[in-house]
Design a protein around this motif. Structure first.
Motif, mmCIF file in Angstrom:
data_model
loop_
_atom_site.group_PDB
_atom_site.id
_atom_site.type_symbol
_atom_site.label_atom_id
_atom_site.label_comp_id
_atom_site.label_asym_id
_atom_site.label_seq_id
_atom_site.Cartn_x
_atom_site.Cartn_y
_atom_site.Cartn_z
ATOM 1 N N ASP A 69 37.461 42.658 32.168
ATOM 2 C CA ASP A 69 37.229 43.761 31.228
ATOM 3 C C ASP A 69 37.936 45.032 31.685
ATOM 4 O OD1 ASP A 69 35.579 42.142 29.615
ATOM 5 O OD2 ASP A 69 33.832 42.601 30.845
ATOM 6 N N GLY A 70 39.133 44.876 32.274
ATOM 7 C CA GLY A 70 39.927 46.023 32.705
ATOM 8 C C GLY A 70 39.454 46.690 33.979
ATOM 9 N N VAL A 71 38.480 46.100 34.653
ATOM 10 C CA VAL A 71 37.909 46.670 35.873
ATOM 11 C C VAL A 71 38.236 45.759 37.055
ATOM 12 C CG1 VAL A 71 35.740 47.317 37.017
ATOM 13 C CG2 VAL A 71 36.016 47.706 34.558
ATOM 14 N N VAL A 72 38.613 46.368 38.173
ATOM 15 C CA VAL A 72 38.858 45.586 39.386
ATOM 16 C C VAL A 72 37.522 45.038 39.871
ATOM 17 C CG1 VAL A 72 39.642 45.652 41.780
ATOM 18 C CG2 VAL A 72 40.869 46.965 40.034
ATOM 19 N N ILE A 73 37.427 43.695 39.938
ATOM 20 C CA ILE A 73 36.170 43.103 40.406
ATOM 21 C C ILE A 73 36.314 42.444 41.776
ATOM 22 C CG2 ILE A 73 35.214 42.782 38.096
ATOM 23 C CD1 ILE A 73 35.920 39.742 38.477
ATOM 24 N N ASP A 74 37.564 42.197 42.195
ATOM 25 C CA ASP A 74 37.795 41.589 43.504
ATOM 26 C C ASP A 74 39.226 41.877 43.917
ATOM 27 O OD1 ASP A 74 37.251 40.176 45.820
ATOM 28 O OD2 ASP A 74 37.348 38.195 44.886
ATOM 29 N N HIS A 75 39.460 41.914 45.222
ATOM 30 C CA HIS A 75 40.815 42.116 45.727
ATOM 31 C C HIS A 75 40.860 41.746 47.199
ATOM 32 C CE1 HIS A 75 39.468 45.943 47.580
ATOM 33 N NE2 HIS A 75 38.770 46.074 46.472
ATOM 34 N N TRP A 76 42.037 41.326 47.647
ATOM 35 C CA TRP A 76 42.268 41.040 49.053
ATOM 36 C C TRP A 76 43.756 41.125 49.326
ATOM 37 C CZ3 TRP A 76 40.946 37.234 45.559
ATOM 38 C CH2 TRP A 76 41.854 36.200 45.377
ATOM 39 N N SER A 77 44.105 41.152 50.602
ATOM 40 C CA SER A 77 45.524 41.176 50.949
ATOM 41 C C SER A 77 45.841 40.028 51.891
ATOM 42 C CB SER A 77 45.904 42.510 51.594
ATOM 43 O OG SER A 77 45.240 42.677 52.816
ATOM 44 N N GLY A 78 47.124 39.679 51.904
ATOM 45 C CA GLY A 78 47.569 38.563 52.729
ATOM 46 C C GLY A 78 47.278 37.246 52.046
ATOM 47 N N PHE A 79 47.883 36.191 52.562
ATOM 48 C CA PHE A 79 47.623 34.861 52.028
ATOM 49 C C PHE A 79 46.252 34.419 52.487
ATOM 50 C CE2 PHE A 79 47.929 30.195 52.826
ATOM 51 C CZ PHE A 79 47.740 29.828 51.503
ATOM 52 N N ASN A 80 45.384 34.098 51.526
ATOM 53 C CA ASN A 80 44.017 33.702 51.826
ATOM 54 C C ASN A 80 43.707 32.425 51.044
ATOM 55 O OD1 ASN A 80 41.194 33.411 51.876
ATOM 56 N ND2 ASN A 80 40.930 35.589 52.280
ATOM 57 N N PRO A 81 43.852 31.253 51.690
ATOM 58 C CA PRO A 81 43.640 29.997 50.960
ATOM 59 C C PRO A 81 42.219 29.823 50.438
ATOM 60 C CG PRO A 81 44.041 29.583 53.301
ATOM 61 C CD PRO A 81 44.252 31.045 53.066
ATOM 62 N N ILE A 82 41.244 30.393 51.096
ATOM 63 C CA ILE A 82 39.857 30.265 50.625
ATOM 64 C C ILE A 82 39.678 31.017 49.311
ATOM 65 C CG2 ILE A 82 37.443 30.851 51.136
ATOM 66 C CD1 ILE A 82 38.187 30.323 54.129
ATOM 67 N N GLU A 83 40.174 32.252 49.244
ATOM 68 C CA GLU A 83 40.064 33.031 48.007
ATOM 69 C C GLU A 83 40.911 32.413 46.892
ATOM 70 O OE1 GLU A 83 37.973 35.389 47.298
ATOM 71 O OE2 GLU A 83 37.172 35.558 49.319
ATOM 72 N N THR A 84 42.070 31.872 47.253
ATOM 73 C CA THR A 84 42.921 31.220 46.262
ATOM 74 C C THR A 84 42.209 30.006 45.667
ATOM 75 O OG1 THR A 84 44.871 31.962 47.490
ATOM 76 C CG2 THR A 84 45.204 30.217 45.880
ATOM 77 N N ALA A 85 41.531 29.234 46.489
ATOM 78 C CA ALA A 85 40.763 28.078 46.005
ATOM 79 C C ALA A 85 39.617 28.525 45.095
ATOM 80 C CB ALA A 85 40.232 27.267 47.184
ATOM 81 N N LYS A 86 38.977 29.653 45.427
ATOM 82 C CA LYS A 86 37.910 30.180 44.567
ATOM 83 C C LYS A 86 38.457 30.551 43.191
ATOM 84 C CE LYS A 86 35.036 32.198 48.200
ATOM 85 N NZ LYS A 86 34.543 33.486 48.750
ATOM 86 N N LEU A 87 39.653 31.154 43.167
ATOM 87 C CA LEU A 87 40.277 31.484 41.878
ATOM 88 C C LEU A 87 40.506 30.217 41.062
ATOM 89 C CD1 LEU A 87 43.105 34.093 42.604
ATOM 90 C CD2 LEU A 87 40.956 34.468 41.391
ATOM 91 N N ALA A 88 41.058 29.197 41.713
ATOM 92 C CA ALA A 88 41.369 27.950 41.030
ATOM 93 C C ALA A 88 40.113 27.281 40.471
ATOM 94 C CB ALA A 88 42.108 27.002 41.965
ATOM 95 N N ALA A 89 38.989 27.466 41.133
ATOM 96 C CA ALA A 89 37.738 26.826 40.708
ATOM 97 C C ALA A 89 36.935 27.667 39.711
ATOM 98 C CB ALA A 89 36.873 26.538 41.940
ATOM 99 N N ASP A 90 37.284 28.939 39.555
ATOM 100 C CA ASP A 90 36.526 29.844 38.682
ATOM 101 C C ASP A 90 36.857 29.563 37.217
ATOM 102 O OD1 ASP A 90 35.458 32.001 37.245
ATOM 103 O OD2 ASP A 90 35.849 33.426 38.862
ATOM 104 N N PRO A 91 35.874 29.155 36.418
ATOM 105 C CA PRO A 91 36.160 28.809 35.018
ATOM 106 C C PRO A 91 36.528 30.014 34.150
ATOM 107 C CG PRO A 91 33.805 28.732 35.441
ATOM 108 C CD PRO A 91 34.472 28.956 36.766
ATOM 109 N N LEU A 92 36.278 31.217 34.621
ATOM 110 C CA LEU A 92 36.596 32.405 33.822
ATOM 111 C C LEU A 92 37.995 32.948 34.079
ATOM 112 C CD1 LEU A 92 33.200 34.344 33.965
ATOM 113 C CD2 LEU A 92 34.100 32.899 32.137
ATOM 114 N N VAL A 93 38.690 32.421 35.077
ATOM 115 C CA VAL A 93 40.043 32.892 35.384
ATOM 116 C C VAL A 93 41.012 32.371 34.331
ATOM 117 C CG1 VAL A 93 41.942 32.721 37.047
ATOM 118 C CG2 VAL A 93 39.630 33.153 37.853
ATOM 119 N N GLU A 94 41.895 33.263 33.864
ATOM 120 C CA GLU A 94 42.879 32.892 32.843
ATOM 121 C C GLU A 94 43.800 31.795 33.374
ATOM 122 O OE1 GLU A 94 45.596 35.279 29.646
ATOM 123 O OE2 GLU A 94 45.305 36.203 31.590
#
Length: 107
Positions: A69-94
């Motif tokens: 909804d146009g608001v930053v809800i999460d952020h990180w820096s560097g390659f983070n495979p755990i966070e990347t896997a969470k994105l892939a598993a999140d059903p709300l991610v485009e």
């Protein structure tokens, strides 16, 4: 005051990175390419984008920012495979459209 309910709207992902020579950016690109997560890649080296990333507390590329909804809800820096896997598993991610659908639309 009423309790805050989580939004069910789509989450979008923007990656602020470098064009060349960034091992972490390259690793993030490879990891995202293995998913169907749709990302917007932006040049993280412009003064405006560096200032934005610094305002989030990040000085290392890539910086991954998740919006809802146009608001930053999460952020990180560097390659983070755990966070990347969470994105892939999140059903709300485009998501990217399947190849077959993209080909039909282009036809």
């Amino acid at each position: 005051m009423s309790p805050v309910t989580p939004s069910n709207s789509v989450k979008t992902v923007t990656i602020f990175g470098k064009a060349k020579g960034c091992v972490q950016c390259n690793a993030m690109d490879r990891a995202i390419a293995k998913t169907d997560v749709l990302v917007t890649k932006v040049d993280g080296t412009t003064e405006e984008n560096k200032a934005f990333c610094a305002s989030l507390g990040h000085m290392q590329a890539p910086v991954v920012v998740v919006y809802q909804d146009g608001v930053v809800i999460d952020h990180w820096s560097g390659f983070n495979p755990i966070e990347t896997a969470k994105l892939a598993a999140d059903p709300l991610v485009e998501r990217k459209a399947p190849v077959e659908v993209r080909e039909l639309i282009a036809a």
